[in-house]
Motif scaffolding. Structure first.
Motif, PDB file in Angstrom:
ATOM      1  N   GLY A   6       0.778  -1.240   0.000  1.00  0.00           N
ATOM      2  CA  GLY A   6       0.000   0.000   0.000  1.00  0.00           C
ATOM      3  C   GLY A   6       0.805   1.282   0.000  1.00  0.00           C
ATOM      4  O   GLY A   6       0.277   2.340   0.367  1.00  0.00           O
ATOM      5  N   TYR A   7       2.096   1.228  -0.417  1.00  0.00           N
ATOM      6  CA  TYR A   7       2.884   2.466  -0.474  1.00  0.00           C
ATOM      7  C   TYR A   7       2.302   3.379  -1.540  1.00  0.00           C
ATOM      8  O   TYR A   7       2.157   2.991  -2.701  1.00  0.00           O
ATOM      9  CB  TYR A   7       4.346   2.157  -0.782  1.00  0.00           C
ATOM     10  CG  TYR A   7       5.211   3.379  -0.957  1.00  0.00           C
ATOM     11  CD1 TYR A   7       5.399   4.270   0.087  1.00  0.00           C
ATOM     12  CD2 TYR A   7       5.841   3.653  -2.171  1.00  0.00           C
ATOM     13  CE1 TYR A   7       6.180   5.397  -0.062  1.00  0.00           C
ATOM     14  CE2 TYR A   7       6.634   4.776  -2.337  1.00  0.00           C
ATOM     15  CZ  TYR A   7       6.797   5.649  -1.274  1.00  0.00           C
ATOM     16  OH  TYR A   7       7.577   6.757  -1.426  1.00  0.00           O
ATOM     17  N   GLU A   8       1.944   4.614  -1.143  1.00  0.00           N
ATOM     18  CA  GLU A   8       1.240   5.521  -2.045  1.00  0.00           C
ATOM     19  C   GLU A   8       2.167   6.592  -2.609  1.00  0.00           C
ATOM     20  O   GLU A   8       2.980   7.178  -1.901  1.00  0.00           O
ATOM     21  CB  GLU A   8       0.085   6.206  -1.313  1.00  0.00           C
ATOM     22  CG  GLU A   8      -1.020   5.251  -0.885  1.00  0.00           C
ATOM     23  CD  GLU A   8      -2.224   5.977  -0.329  1.00  0.00           C
ATOM     24  OE1 GLU A   8      -2.743   6.888  -1.020  1.00  0.00           O
ATOM     25  OE2 GLU A   8      -2.638   5.664   0.802  1.00  0.00           O
ATOM     26  N   VAL A   9       2.031   6.825  -3.909  1.00  0.00           N
ATOM     27  CA  VAL A   9       2.712   7.922  -4.592  1.00  0.00           C
ATOM     28  C   VAL A   9       1.654   8.702  -5.364  1.00  0.00           C
ATOM     29  O   VAL A   9       0.992   8.160  -6.247  1.00  0.00           O
ATOM     30  CB  VAL A   9       3.809   7.416  -5.541  1.00  0.00           C
ATOM     31  CG1 VAL A   9       4.424   8.584  -6.309  1.00  0.00           C
ATOM     32  CG2 VAL A   9       4.881   6.661  -4.771  1.00  0.00           C
ATOM     33  N   THR A  10       1.484   9.967  -5.007  1.00  0.00           N
ATOM     34  CA  THR A  10       0.450  10.792  -5.624  1.00  0.00           C
ATOM     35  C   THR A  10       0.971  11.481  -6.867  1.00  0.00           C
ATOM     36  O   THR A  10       2.081  12.011  -6.867  1.00  0.00           O
ATOM     37  CB  THR A  10      -0.047  11.849  -4.613  1.00  0.00           C
ATOM     38  OG1 THR A  10      -0.550  11.185  -3.460  1.00  0.00           O
ATOM     39  CG2 THR A  10      -1.137  12.712  -5.216  1.00  0.00           C
ATOM     40  N   SER A  11       0.187  11.473  -7.907  1.00  0.00           N
ATOM     41  CA  SER A  11       0.507  12.250  -9.104  1.00  0.00           C
ATOM     42  C   SER A  11       0.183  13.706  -8.812  1.00  0.00           C
ATOM     43  O   SER A  11      -0.964  14.057  -8.524  1.00  0.00           O
ATOM     44  CB  SER A  11      -0.307  11.752 -10.297  1.00  0.00           C
ATOM     45  OG  SER A  11      -0.047  12.522 -11.446  1.00  0.00           O
ATOM     46  N   TYR A  12       1.190  14.568  -8.866  1.00  0.00           N
ATOM     47  CA  TYR A  12       1.020  15.967  -8.457  1.00  0.00           C
ATOM     48  C   TYR A  12       0.854  16.851  -9.685  1.00  0.00           C
ATOM     49  O   TYR A  12       1.749  16.966 -10.522  1.00  0.00           O
ATOM     50  CB  TYR A  12       2.236  16.415  -7.649  1.00  0.00           C
ATOM     51  CG  TYR A  12       2.101  17.798  -7.060  1.00  0.00           C
ATOM     52  CD1 TYR A  12       1.074  18.088  -6.170  1.00  0.00           C
ATOM     53  CD2 TYR A  12       2.999  18.812  -7.388  1.00  0.00           C
ATOM     54  CE1 TYR A  12       0.946  19.357  -5.620  1.00  0.00           C
ATOM     55  CE2 TYR A  12       2.888  20.073  -6.836  1.00  0.00           C
ATOM     56  CZ  TYR A  12       1.853  20.344  -5.952  1.00  0.00           C
ATOM     57  OH  TYR A  12       1.735  21.599  -5.411  1.00  0.00           O
ATOM     58  N   PRO A  13      -0.286  17.499  -9.848  1.00  0.00           N
ATOM     59  CA  PRO A  13      -0.529  18.314 -11.050  1.00  0.00           C
ATOM     60  C   PRO A  13       0.172  19.661 -11.027  1.00  0.00           C
ATOM     61  O   PRO A  13       0.188  20.373 -12.026  1.00  0.00           O
ATOM     62  CB  PRO A  13      -2.054  18.488 -11.032  1.00  0.00           C
ATOM     63  CG  PRO A  13      -2.412  18.431  -9.575  1.00  0.00           C
ATOM     64  CD  PRO A  13      -1.450  17.444  -8.953  1.00  0.00           C
ATOM     65  N   GLY A  14       0.745  20.042  -9.908  1.00  0.00           N
ATOM     66  CA  GLY A  14       1.382  21.351  -9.784  1.00  0.00           C
ATOM     67  C   GLY A  14       0.644  22.226  -8.804  1.00  0.00           C
ATOM     68  O   GLY A  14      -0.541  22.024  -8.521  1.00  0.00           O
ATOM     69  N   GLN A  15       1.336  23.212  -8.272  1.00  0.00           N
ATOM     70  CA  GLN A  15       0.765  24.074  -7.243  1.00  0.00           C
ATOM     71  C   GLN A  15      -0.178  25.101  -7.858  1.00  0.00           C
ATOM     72  O   GLN A  15       0.201  25.835  -8.776  1.00  0.00           O
ATOM     73  CB  GLN A  15       1.886  24.798  -6.489  1.00  0.00           C
ATOM     74  CG  GLN A  15       1.410  25.627  -5.305  1.00  0.00           C
ATOM     75  CD  GLN A  15       2.576  26.200  -4.518  1.00  0.00           C
ATOM     76  OE1 GLN A  15       3.726  25.817  -4.724  1.00  0.00           O
ATOM     77  NE2 GLN A  15       2.299  27.128  -3.620  1.00  0.00           N
ATOM     78  N   PRO A  16      -1.406  25.168  -7.363  1.00  0.00           N
ATOM     79  CA  PRO A  16      -2.331  26.175  -7.893  1.00  0.00           C
ATOM     80  C   PRO A  16      -1.994  27.554  -7.347  1.00  0.00           C
ATOM     81  O   PRO A  16      -1.409  27.688  -6.269  1.00  0.00           O
ATOM     82  CB  PRO A  16      -3.687  25.696  -7.378  1.00  0.00           C
ATOM     83  CG  PRO A  16      -3.364  24.984  -6.097  1.00  0.00           C
ATOM     84  CD  PRO A  16      -2.019  24.325  -6.326  1.00  0.00           C
ATOM     85  N   THR A  17      -2.347  28.582  -8.093  1.00  0.00           N
ATOM     86  CA  THR A  17      -2.149  29.955  -7.624  1.00  0.00           C
ATOM     87  C   THR A  17      -3.183  30.266  -6.558  1.00  0.00           C
ATOM     88  O   THR A  17      -4.390  30.162  -6.814  1.00  0.00           O
ATOM     89  CB  THR A  17      -2.285  30.945  -8.794  1.00  0.00           C
ATOM     90  OG1 THR A  17      -1.315  30.634  -9.794  1.00  0.00           O
ATOM     91  CG2 THR A  17      -2.073  32.371  -8.318  1.00  0.00           C
ATOM     92  N   PRO A  18      -2.760  30.638  -5.351  1.00  0.00           N
ATOM     93  CA  PRO A  18      -3.726  30.922  -4.278  1.00  0.00           C
ATOM     94  C   PRO A  18      -4.617  32.112  -4.639  1.00  0.00           C
ATOM     95  O   PRO A  18      -4.186  33.025  -5.363  1.00  0.00           O
ATOM     96  CB  PRO A  18      -2.831  31.236  -3.078  1.00  0.00           C
ATOM     97  CG  PRO A  18      -1.499  30.661  -3.419  1.00  0.00           C
ATOM     98  CD  PRO A  18      -1.372  30.775  -4.908  1.00  0.00           C
TER      99      PRO A  18
END
Length: 509
Positions: free
Chosen positions: A46-58
């Protein structure tokens, strides 16, 4: 039988080689390129690796692409001004910054939340966060209407908040971090809205991540892929959902953002070409290289003031029928033209607190990468078993200075103390001594503020100008704006940092 066995072994070997080969060329999304084990599979642990779409502009912020720039004063030094800002080249990382100063309506929202959460039992929290409206008073001026109305009346809703000291501004940033992250969890369906939070039962990012705030779970619970887990789990940093902390900008970040040098690049980067590593001119003011405080465009705006400042003795706004900046004191936060980064009022309106502790020799001492004076290394208080200690009575993690034992383990001479506000400037390492005390305003609580205000002459509109004041004091000419670090790529549009060539592009995640 022997031939069959050999063929079977050969086929097994071929299959294994193919598997290992596919692992080595895998982009790292679903299979480890180092072990071959699949991620996000409960059958593999169950080791999880998240696909990160990038940081949104706050919300309310603009992306500021970092880089190198020449930091320091641009105008000639005045005889009455400290020579405390000599030019030097520094690099800042990319970040996000508020497009405007924090306004009265925003700060009242903060006080409203504090009163709703702590008003019954901890009135001192609200009192400690409330701006000092008496900063408008002057012995030879009648400013009582501003004392009474400026912060509270709807007429000034979107005017910059003033009377806020450095520590109050810092606390507002922390509160805003928590509200942004709480809203993210609510929008994802991880938590339900809870408008009845009070005292120790309030959401903070730290207490949620440490398991000390549970709230009411929403419908979209995070599945726990650990075969020995409980089936669902809270979100954590590896999920990529949380935004980094909101904070005051460093002096270098503020000055870089104010200059807006991206607008001086003759051929900036776009989708069709690489940008040129050059700028045409150095800016005297945030609105560009021209050494003028008026608009030079040959249209209906020609001759209008580009910022809110004091033209001369007794001239705060011009004459009737011909007001120059059209503001006697402050002006609304979206007034005047933004700079090349899209930031409003980086010169004029109000000066702004930055994070740095003031020293007149900072240009000699600071690093040339993410330069900053004022580090105080802090950490969450731990129990004897190493777990995070219980949150305090108003729902925050207990934060303490990093211990000498922890610092000694790093074996770095500059980190023998967790308080580095005075590093290499008045300590035993620098062989320099300051007479801190009642005879000087320069001590470890003295903070820098930048930018000219509605009451300042044009000299102070230069982004390189710097002044200082004790952090527990406030003024009717000083406000603040917030920023947030950019995580990952310094390019707001790029998925990954670095340049990619030929076959290396297939490994880009």
């Amino acid at each position: 039988m022997v031939k069959i066995k050999v063929i079977g072994i050969s086929l097994l070997c071929i299959g294994t080689l193919a598997f290992l080969s596919s692992c080595s060329s895998n982009k790292g999304r679903g299979i480890s390129t180092k072990t071959g084990w699949e991620y996000n599979d409960p059958h593999n642990g169950g080791y999880e690796v998240t696909s990160y779409p990038g940081q949104p502009t706050p919300i309310g912020m603009k992306f500021i692409q970092g880089g190198r720039f020449t930091m320091g004063q641009t105008d000639d030094n005045l005889p009455t001004v400290d020579n405390n800002n000599q030019i030097r080249t520094v690099t800042v990382s990319s970040f996000y910054m508020d497009e405007t100063e924090v306004a009265n309506v925003h700060y009242r929202e903060y006080l409203y939340w504090l009163n709703r959460s702590y008003g019954a039992d901890y009135r001192d929290v609200i009192v400690g966060a409330t701006p000092d409206t008496t900063v408008w008073r002057s012995a030879l001026s009648y400013n009582e209407p501003f004392v009474e109305y400026y912060f509270r009346h709807a007429a000034y809703n979107f005017y910059p908040v003033v009377g806020v000291n450095w520590y109050q501004a810092r606390d507002y940033c922390k509160w805003r971090t928590d509200r942004l992250n709480e809203y993210i969890l609510i929008k994802r369906g991880t938590l339900k809205k809870n408008t009845s939070q009070s005292n120790e039962d309030v959401f903070t990012t730290g207490t949620y991540l440490s398991g000390q705030y549970e709230g009411t779970l929403g419908r979209n619970k995070k599945k726990d892929l650990d075969p020995n887990g409980s089936g669902t789990r809270p979100l954590n940093l590896t999920d990529g959902a949380f935004l980094p902390e909101v904070r005051l900008p460093t002096e270098a970040e503020w000055e870089y953002a104010a200059l807006g040098l991206e607008g001086n690049n003759p051929t900036p980067e776009n989708k069709r070409r690489r940008g040129e590593e050059a700028i045409t001119d150095r800016n005297n003011y945030p609105w560009g290289p021209k050494n003028s405080t008026r608009s030079g465009l040959r249209n209906e705006y020609q001759g209008e003031f580009l910022g809110n400042f004091k033209r001369g003795n007794g001239d705060n706004m011009g004459i009737a029928g011909g007001l120059n900046d059209n503001a006697d004191i402050t002006a609304p936060i979206y007034s005047y033209e933004p700079n090349a980064f899209g930031l409003y009022n980086m010169a004029g309106n109000v000066s702004e607190w930055v994070m740095d502790t003031y020293r007149p020799t900072s240009h000699e001492d600071v690093n040339d990468f993410r330069s900053f004076r004022g580090n105080m290394y802090m950490t969450a208080k731990l129990q004897e078993d190493g777990s995070t200690d219980e949150k305090d009575s108003i729902g925050h993690l207990q934060i303490i200075p990093v211990s000498k034992g922890q610092l000694d383990s790093t074996q770095r001479y500059e980190t023998r103390t967790s308080d580095l506000r005075n590093f290499m400037d008045g300590d035993t390492l620098s062989q320099v001594t300051y007479n801190f005390g009642s005879s000087t305003l320069v001590n470890d609580s003295t903070k820098v503020y930048k930018g000219g205000s509605w009451a300042d002459r044009a000299y102070w509109l230069s982004p390189g100008a710097r002044r200082y004041m004790l952090g527990n004091l406030s003024s009717c000419t000083i406000g603040f704006r917030c920023m947030m670090d950019r995580l990952g790529s310094p390019d707001g549009n790029a998925e990954e940092a670095g340049n990619y060539f030929g076959s290396s592009k297939k490994h880009k995640r």
